[in-house]
Design an enzyme around this catalytic site. Sequence first.
Site, PDB file in Angstrom:
ATOM      1  N   ARG A 199      -8.486  -6.338  14.000  1.00 58.36           N
ATOM      2  CA  ARG A 199      -7.981  -5.388  14.834  1.00 58.36           C
ATOM      3  C   ARG A 199      -9.046  -4.296  15.149  1.00 58.36           C
ATOM      4  O   ARG A 199      -9.846  -4.022  14.333  1.00 58.36           O
ATOM      5  CB  ARG A 199      -6.577  -4.677  14.523  1.00 58.36           C
ATOM      6  CG  ARG A 199      -5.520  -5.634  14.114  1.00 58.36           C
ATOM      7  CD  ARG A 199      -5.005  -6.507  15.185  1.00 58.36           C
ATOM      8  NE  ARG A 199      -4.228  -5.673  15.944  1.00 58.36           N
ATOM      9  CZ  ARG A 199      -3.554  -5.822  17.231  1.00 58.36           C
ATOM     10  NH1 ARG A 199      -3.761  -7.047  17.775  1.00 58.36           N
ATOM     11  NH2 ARG A 199      -2.833  -5.171  17.971  1.00 58.36           N
TER      12      ARG A 199
ATOM     13  N   GLU B 260      -4.022   6.992  18.879  1.00 57.85           N
ATOM     14  CA  GLU B 260      -4.701   5.712  18.407  1.00 57.85           C
ATOM     15  C   GLU B 260      -4.018   4.533  18.689  1.00 57.85           C
ATOM     16  O   GLU B 260      -2.887   4.308  18.699  1.00 57.85           O
ATOM     17  CB  GLU B 260      -4.808   5.703  16.890  1.00 57.85           C
ATOM     18  CG  GLU B 260      -5.333   4.799  16.153  1.00 57.85           C
ATOM     19  CD  GLU B 260      -5.339   5.214  14.794  1.00 57.85           C
ATOM     20  OE1 GLU B 260      -5.514   6.237  14.271  1.00 57.85           O
ATOM     21  OE2 GLU B 260      -5.323   4.061  13.900  1.00 57.85           O
TER      22      GLU B 260
ATOM     23  N   ARG C  34       9.589   6.566  -3.017  1.00 58.10           N
ATOM     24  CA  ARG C  34       9.502   7.454  -3.966  1.00 58.10           C
ATOM     25  C   ARG C  34      10.959   8.089  -4.070  1.00 58.10           C
ATOM     26  O   ARG C  34      11.638   8.457  -3.008  1.00 58.10           O
ATOM     27  CB  ARG C  34       8.717   8.919  -3.850  1.00 58.10           C
ATOM     28  CG  ARG C  34       7.243   8.353  -3.525  1.00 58.10           C
ATOM     29  CD  ARG C  34       6.396   9.418  -4.333  1.00 58.10           C
ATOM     30  NE  ARG C  34       5.317   9.098  -4.115  1.00 58.10           N
ATOM     31  CZ  ARG C  34       4.277   9.394  -3.398  1.00 58.10           C
ATOM     32  NH1 ARG C  34       4.656  10.246  -2.416  1.00 58.10           N
ATOM     33  NH2 ARG C  34       2.957   9.044  -2.976  1.00 58.10           N
TER      34      ARG C  34
ATOM     35  N   ARG D 268      -0.416   6.133  16.182  1.00 62.41           N
ATOM     36  CA  ARG D 268      -0.217   7.565  15.660  1.00 62.41           C
ATOM     37  C   ARG D 268      -1.102   8.565  16.384  1.00 62.41           C
ATOM     38  O   ARG D 268      -2.002   8.048  17.308  1.00 62.41           O
ATOM     39  CB  ARG D 268      -0.621   7.465  14.227  1.00 62.41           C
ATOM     40  CG  ARG D 268      -2.073   6.958  13.833  1.00 62.41           C
ATOM     41  CD  ARG D 268      -2.452   6.834  12.446  1.00 62.41           C
ATOM     42  NE  ARG D 268      -3.653   5.972  12.328  1.00 62.41           N
ATOM     43  CZ  ARG D 268      -4.036   5.574  11.103  1.00 62.41           C
ATOM     44  NH1 ARG D 268      -3.374   5.875   9.828  1.00 62.41           N
ATOM     45  NH2 ARG D 268      -5.229   5.018  10.879  1.00 62.41           N
TER      46      ARG D 268
ATOM     47  N   ARG E 295       0.934  -1.111  -0.095  1.00 61.03           N
ATOM     48  CA  ARG E 295       0.047  -0.031  -0.184  1.00 61.03           C
ATOM     49  C   ARG E 295       0.952   1.352   0.010  1.00 61.03           C
ATOM     50  O   ARG E 295       0.497   2.455  -0.345  1.00 61.03           O
ATOM     51  CB  ARG E 295      -0.918   0.003   1.322  1.00 61.03           C
ATOM     52  CG  ARG E 295      -1.979  -1.117   1.261  1.00 61.03           C
ATOM     53  CD  ARG E 295      -2.591  -1.116   2.777  1.00 61.03           C
ATOM     54  NE  ARG E 295      -3.185   0.127   3.017  1.00 61.03           N
ATOM     55  CZ  ARG E 295      -4.344   0.757   2.828  1.00 61.03           C
ATOM     56  NH1 ARG E 295      -5.059   0.123   1.844  1.00 61.03           N
ATOM     57  NH2 ARG E 295      -4.645   1.976   3.156  1.00 61.03           N
TER      58      ARG E 295
ATOM     59  N   ASP F 159      -9.965   0.343   0.458  1.00 64.07           N
ATOM     60  CA  ASP F 159     -10.088   1.842   0.798  1.00 64.07           C
ATOM     61  C   ASP F 159     -11.499   2.361   0.067  1.00 64.07           C
ATOM     62  O   ASP F 159     -12.226   1.701  -0.290  1.00 64.07           O
ATOM     63  CB  ASP F 159      -9.002   2.371  -0.163  1.00 64.07           C
ATOM     64  CG  ASP F 159      -7.888   2.293   0.089  1.00 64.07           C
ATOM     65  OD1 ASP F 159      -7.340   2.502   1.583  1.00 64.07           O
ATOM     66  OD2 ASP F 159      -6.492   2.349  -0.440  1.00 64.07           O
TER      67      ASP F 159
ATOM     68  N   TYR G  59      -9.251  -5.458   3.471  1.00 66.06           N
ATOM     69  CA  TYR G  59      -8.855  -4.147   3.614  1.00 66.06           C
ATOM     70  C   TYR G  59      -8.926  -3.365   2.537  1.00 66.06           C
ATOM     71  O   TYR G  59      -8.455  -3.355   1.510  1.00 66.06           O
ATOM     72  CB  TYR G  59      -7.082  -4.479   4.069  1.00 66.06           C
ATOM     73  CG  TYR G  59      -6.395  -3.146   4.570  1.00 66.06           C
ATOM     74  CD1 TYR G  59      -7.101  -2.036   4.865  1.00 66.06           C
ATOM     75  CD2 TYR G  59      -5.141  -3.548   4.752  1.00 66.06           C
ATOM     76  CE1 TYR G  59      -6.242  -0.859   5.315  1.00 66.06           C
ATOM     77  CE2 TYR G  59      -4.447  -2.227   5.613  1.00 66.06           C
ATOM     78  CZ  TYR G  59      -5.068  -1.032   5.845  1.00 66.06           C
ATOM     79  OH  TYR G  59      -3.928   0.066   6.087  1.00 66.06           O
TER      80      TYR G  59
HETATM   81  N1  UDP Z   1       3.107   1.084   8.102  1.00 69.46           N
HETATM   82  C1  UDP Z   1       4.064   1.352   8.988  1.00 69.46           C
HETATM   83  N2  UDP Z   1       4.709   2.571   9.360  1.00 69.46           N
HETATM   84  C2  UDP Z   1       3.991   3.699   9.161  1.00 69.46           C
HETATM   85  C3  UDP Z   1       2.962   3.419   8.304  1.00 69.46           C
HETATM   86  C4  UDP Z   1       2.318   2.086   7.691  1.00 69.46           C
HETATM   87  O1  UDP Z   1       4.554   0.263   9.260  1.00 69.46           O
HETATM   88  O2  UDP Z   1       4.561   4.675   9.518  1.00 69.46           O
HETATM   89  C5  UDP Z   1       2.427  -0.027   7.888  1.00 69.46           C
HETATM   90  C6  UDP Z   1       1.487  -0.695   8.626  1.00 69.46           C
HETATM   91  O3  UDP Z   1       1.586  -2.156   8.728  1.00 69.46           O
HETATM   92  C7  UDP Z   1       0.237  -0.242   8.190  1.00 69.46           C
HETATM   93  C8  UDP Z   1       0.450  -0.488   6.446  1.00 69.46           C
HETATM   94  O4  UDP Z   1       1.797  -0.075   6.511  1.00 69.46           O
HETATM   95  O5  UDP Z   1      -0.810  -1.058   8.460  1.00 69.46           O
HETATM   96  C9  UDP Z   1      -0.595   0.409   5.964  1.00 69.46           C
HETATM   97  O6  UDP Z   1      -0.219   1.927   5.978  1.00 69.46           O
HETATM   98  P1  UDP Z   1      -1.654   2.580   5.634  1.00 69.46           P
HETATM   99  O7  UDP Z   1      -1.211   4.100   6.110  1.00 69.46           O
HETATM  100  O8  UDP Z   1      -2.015   2.299   4.401  1.00 69.46           O
HETATM  101  O9  UDP Z   1      -2.493   2.214   6.951  1.00 69.46           O
HETATM  102  P2  UDP Z   1      -3.952   3.011   7.446  1.00 69.46           P
HETATM  103  O10 UDP Z   1      -4.000   4.459   7.261  1.00 69.46           O
HETATM  104  O11 UDP Z   1      -4.902   2.362   6.440  1.00 69.46           O
HETATM  105  O12 UDP Z   1      -4.127   2.191   8.849  1.00 69.46           O
END
Ligand code: UDP
Length: 377
Positions: A255, A306, A183, A285, A179, A356, A354
């Site tokens: 989860r 969170e 870059r 986060r 996901r 979007d 999962y």
């Molecule tokens: N992830 C991570 N570190 C980060 C952000 C994301 O390890 O700082 C991993 C984590 O396993 C997460 C996945 O990448 O579940 C997908 O991230 P995304 O931001 O798409 O998660 P969402 O916002 O859908 O919870």
Amino acid sequence: MNGSALSPSTIAVVGAGLSGAVIGRLLAEAGHSVEVFDTRDHVAGNCHTERDPQTGVMVHVYGPHIFHTDDTEVWAYVNRFQTFMPYKNRVKTTAGGQVYSLPINLHTINQFFGKTLRPDEARAFIEELGDRSITEPKSFEEQALRFLGRDLYEAFFKGYTEKQWGCSPSALPASILKRLPVRFNYDDDYFFHRYQGMPENGYTDMVTRILDHPGIRVHLSTRFERATAREFAHTFYSGPLDGYFDYAHGRLGYRTLDFERFTYQGDYQGCAVMNYGDSAVPYTRITEHKHFSPWEEHDASVCYREFSRACGPDDIPYYPIRLMEDQAQLSLYLKAAHEEKQVTFVGRLGTYRYLDMDVTIREALDTARRFLSSPTG
Ligand code: UDP
């Protein structure tokens, strides 16, 4: 059902989230009567938004939801029901005592390794760091080690992912990491999609408008009894897949999230989403909601810390875990769902994926159209 008679063409929609609302709307526009049921007291499922009574800020009650898509029809669809305001998701992460920019981009790489690499140099450098003995990465961990190397993986992904998913990244599918892009330029937009924005009055207002059709009746705080499905011409079910079958094959893993709300006078963190990569920090986060509405002005701020944990029977399911070892159990449920001809399983919970928001809407549009072109399946 309040004793009111149902016409033979009445359709039940279980769940008033994005899937249910979009399907219900299309069917109602085609002349069906639609009864929508949701156990919660609001529509919009987990993208529900409401104004925080203390600060007046629009809050993403179940965590951050940013609308982004490449799908022109889906973008036009959501814009029919809501003005989308320009919004770019720029996420930061705090790890090892520094703040970095995500997704991993040239700035992150140069800052992390103390270098001044140009794009081609950075690409070659990261390629060198990758573990080339992994030829076909299957797990999240293998994917990360192959394409990023151990240092970046451990700083930004290992701790966060263990907190988020409650298991080792070696047990998770590679698709979760896919996901996130890497870059080799300074583009720090979290998403690489043509369209991105935030609904001016929130997602709940948007979903309320989608459901606002004379052919649709919405029953909130109402559990749909499976036995009543046969009273309807068809049922679209967006609740938990395992719940529909009374957990006959055991519980699928989810989860759930807990949010610790706090307020602040001013700007707490300068961005909407700050991730915490270190395992020592118990939350994944912090979301500062007012940054999701940059067109509004608020002096006071409301933030959510969170925390992720295993979803118990009475908790709200958020993320389907899809551990690689759980595939057999999921197949049993998918087979049972396939055999239930009067019911179509849709959305994140109904298909245990999962998803979007844009994909959810795309699938809902396609599902409703398939049904309308061939109602008997
Ligand atoms: N992830 C991570 N570190 C980060 C952000 C994301 O390890 O700082 C991993 C984590 O396993 C997460 C996945 O990448 O579940 C997908 O991230 P995304 O931001 O798409 O998660 P969402 O916002 O859908 O919870």
